[in-house]
Motif scaffolding. Sequence first.
Motif, PDB file in Angstrom:
ATOM      1  N   PRO A 111      46.191  53.894  54.543  1.00 14.37           N
ATOM      2  CA  PRO A 111      46.069  52.618  53.967  1.00 14.37           C
ATOM      3  C   PRO A 111      44.961  51.553  54.664  1.00 14.37           C
ATOM      4  N   LEU A 112      44.379  50.600  53.846  1.00 18.19           N
ATOM      5  CA  LEU A 112      43.597  49.668  54.372  1.00 18.19           C
ATOM      6  C   LEU A 112      44.285  48.839  55.331  1.00 18.19           C
ATOM      7  N   ALA A 113      43.423  48.227  56.423  1.00 15.61           N
ATOM      8  CA  ALA A 113      43.897  47.253  57.379  1.00 15.61           C
ATOM      9  C   ALA A 113      44.207  46.013  56.744  1.00 15.61           C
ATOM     10  N   GLU A 114      43.542  45.566  55.819  1.00 16.70           N
ATOM     11  CA  GLU A 114      43.796  44.438  54.912  1.00 16.70           C
ATOM     12  C   GLU A 114      43.715  44.515  53.424  1.00 16.70           C
ATOM     13  N   THR A 115      44.107  43.480  52.724  1.00 11.77           N
ATOM     14  CA  THR A 115      44.025  43.458  51.236  1.00 11.77           C
ATOM     15  C   THR A 115      42.425  42.872  51.238  1.00 11.77           C
ATOM     16  N   PRO A 116      41.553  43.815  50.270  1.00 15.23           N
ATOM     17  CA  PRO A 116      40.145  43.211  50.237  1.00 15.23           C
ATOM     18  C   PRO A 116      40.210  41.873  49.630  1.00 15.23           C
ATOM     19  N   HIS A 117      39.611  40.873  50.021  1.00 10.99           N
ATOM     20  CA  HIS A 117      39.546  39.435  49.747  1.00 10.99           C
ATOM     21  C   HIS A 117      38.104  39.007  49.206  1.00 10.99           C
ATOM     22  N   PHE A 118      38.058  38.904  47.882  1.00  6.88           N
ATOM     23  CA  PHE A 118      37.031  38.475  47.224  1.00  6.88           C
ATOM     24  C   PHE A 118      37.156  36.845  46.909  1.00  6.88           C
ATOM     25  N   ILE A 119      35.750  36.180  47.003  1.00  6.69           N
ATOM     26  CA  ILE A 119      35.801  34.882  46.385  1.00  6.69           C
ATOM     27  C   ILE A 119      34.700  35.121  45.786  1.00  6.69           C
ATOM     28  N   GLU A 120      34.641  33.855  44.593  1.00  2.00           N
ATOM     29  CA  GLU A 120      33.714  33.591  43.511  1.00  2.00           C
ATOM     30  C   GLU A 120      32.932  32.531  43.972  1.00  2.00           C
ATOM     31  N   GLU A 121      31.617  32.326  44.177  1.00  2.00           N
ATOM     32  CA  GLU A 121      30.817  31.346  44.797  1.00  2.00           C
ATOM     33  C   GLU A 121      30.378  30.364  43.746  1.00  2.00           C
ATOM     34  N   LYS A 122      30.421  29.096  43.804  1.00  2.00           N
ATOM     35  CA  LYS A 122      29.352  28.260  42.659  1.00  2.00           C
ATOM     36  C   LYS A 122      28.097  28.509  42.472  1.00  2.00           C
ATOM     37  N   GLY A 123      27.740  28.313  41.313  1.00  2.00           N
ATOM     38  CA  GLY A 123      26.508  28.412  40.692  1.00  2.00           C
ATOM     39  C   GLY A 123      26.106  29.792  40.251  1.00  2.00           C
ATOM     40  N   TYR A 124      27.108  30.648  39.885  1.00  2.00           N
ATOM     41  CA  TYR A 124      26.589  31.897  39.582  1.00  2.00           C
ATOM     42  C   TYR A 124      27.256  32.032  38.165  1.00  2.00           C
ATOM     43  N   ARG A 125      27.236  33.116  37.267  1.00  2.00           N
ATOM     44  CA  ARG A 125      27.775  33.500  36.100  1.00  2.00           C
ATOM     45  C   ARG A 125      29.098  33.922  36.270  1.00  2.00           C
ATOM     46  N   PRO A 126      29.996  33.571  35.438  1.00  2.00           N
ATOM     47  CA  PRO A 126      31.482  33.871  35.633  1.00  2.00           C
ATOM     48  C   PRO A 126      31.441  35.547  35.979  1.00  2.00           C
ATOM     49  N   THR A 127      32.516  35.844  36.629  1.00  2.00           N
ATOM     50  CA  THR A 127      32.856  37.438  37.033  1.00  2.00           C
ATOM     51  C   THR A 127      33.196  38.031  35.761  1.00  2.00           C
ATOM     52  N   ARG A 128      32.712  39.256  35.448  1.00  2.00           N
ATOM     53  CA  ARG A 128      33.139  39.860  34.084  1.00  2.00           C
ATOM     54  C   ARG A 128      33.973  40.845  34.644  1.00  2.00           C
ATOM     55  N   ASP A 129      34.605  41.691  33.365  1.00  2.00           N
ATOM     56  CA  ASP A 129      35.399  42.579  33.589  1.00  2.00           C
ATOM     57  C   ASP A 129      35.114  43.824  34.627  1.00  2.00           C
ATOM     58  N   LEU A 130      33.836  44.143  34.993  1.00  2.00           N
ATOM     59  CA  LEU A 130      33.417  45.031  35.870  1.00  2.00           C
ATOM     60  C   LEU A 130      32.155  44.472  36.546  1.00  2.00           C
ATOM     61  N   GLU A 131      32.225  44.522  37.816  1.00  2.00           N
ATOM     62  CA  GLU A 131      30.989  44.224  38.616  1.00  2.00           C
ATOM     63  C   GLU A 131      30.702  45.137  39.602  1.00  2.00           C
ATOM     64  N   ALA A 132      29.846  45.356  40.125  1.00  2.00           N
ATOM     65  CA  ALA A 132      29.290  46.291  41.154  1.00  2.00           C
ATOM     66  C   ALA A 132      29.439  45.589  42.421  1.00  2.00           C
ATOM     67  N   ASN A 133      29.984  46.128  43.473  1.00  2.00           N
ATOM     68  CA  ASN A 133      30.199  45.753  44.879  1.00  2.00           C
ATOM     69  C   ASN A 133      30.125  46.854  45.603  1.00  2.00           C
ATOM     70  N   GLY A 134      29.149  46.954  46.451  1.00  2.00           N
ATOM     71  CA  GLY A 134      28.804  47.877  47.507  1.00  2.00           C
ATOM     72  C   GLY A 134      28.994  49.396  46.674  1.00  2.00           C
ATOM     73  N   PHE A 135      29.732  50.237  47.399  1.00  2.00           N
ATOM     74  CA  PHE A 135      30.189  51.540  46.681  1.00  2.00           C
ATOM     75  C   PHE A 135      31.113  51.630  45.591  1.00  2.00           C
ATOM     76  N   TYR A 136      31.891  50.376  45.368  1.00  2.00           N
ATOM     77  CA  TYR A 136      32.904  50.499  44.350  1.00  2.00           C
ATOM     78  C   TYR A 136      32.557  49.412  43.086  1.00  2.00           C
ATOM     79  N   TRP A 137      33.483  49.435  42.044  1.00  2.00           N
ATOM     80  CA  TRP A 137      33.566  48.834  41.046  1.00  2.00           C
ATOM     81  C   TRP A 137      34.636  47.456  41.382  1.00  2.00           C
ATOM     82  N   PHE A 138      34.368  46.223  40.879  1.00  2.00           N
ATOM     83  CA  PHE A 138      35.325  45.329  41.245  1.00  2.00           C
ATOM     84  C   PHE A 138      35.805  44.783  39.775  1.00  2.00           C
ATOM     85  N   ILE A 139      37.013  45.309  39.276  1.00  2.00           N
ATOM     86  CA  ILE A 139      37.423  45.310  37.925  1.00  2.00           C
ATOM     87  C   ILE A 139      38.655  44.242  37.733  1.00  2.00           C
TER      88      ILE A 139
END
Length: 237
Positions: free
Chosen positions: A89-117
């Motif tokens: 188990p992970l020590a915490e739940t991964p917490h993502f934020i969407e910052e201002k000034g960028y395009r809206p988050t799509r159904d699949l984005e790359a983040n490090g070694f993983y996909w954010f879906i």
Amino acid sequence: MKRRPSDRSNSAIVVAEAEMPSTSRAARPTSLSSAKQERLKARKFFTIGHDYRGGGKGPGIKLINGKALITTGMTMFCPPRGRRGFALPLAETPHFIEEKGYRPTRDLEANGFYWFISQRTKEVFESVDPEGFAFVPCDFTLPDGSKGDPRYLCDVIRELDAIDEEKSQVRIKYDQGAKIYSVAGGASLAFDEAKIGSARIFEQPQLGTSFICDDVLRDACKSAKLTGILFRDAADL
């Protein structure tokens, strides 16, 4: 005076003989059923990854508790040594934020070694190949501080060495004795379907590119109109 046999009786005998099936006549070939034709249709394979095209600022997603997710012996949040997936188990739940000034988050984005879906991406992946993926639920906060839609980190956890070298056109290099398939400058990859079996997605070892999927998974993603996914024909890279 003797009566001659009527012509009617003779003709009846001829007709009866003509209607008898011939034992020497060859049977007509029947057309293949649609199901069998579908099985005989060759599968197509594609690379699958995040769609990096379009320019601009790109996605504004940021993992804010990445350090807390690093497992013992590792220097970054990444798959465990020797395999894909997550060190649960992970020590915490991964917490993502969407910052201002960028395009809206799509159904699949790359983040490090993983996909954010998205939730619907997860549902499509699970419906097509439930054993090919691993998922971890995430917290997702929008720029205004409100809670975003359900999101997951995703990884492809199946590894198959399935390249058919005789049918492929790909450069093979060696690094300290390790084989590497190079697609830089173009390549045409063919795969041994006997090794792939019913799998819809997998990682090909020693291949410096995205994961490999078949047309069933690609068609399901396109039918659901998922955004942020790039497919390339593996036979024409």
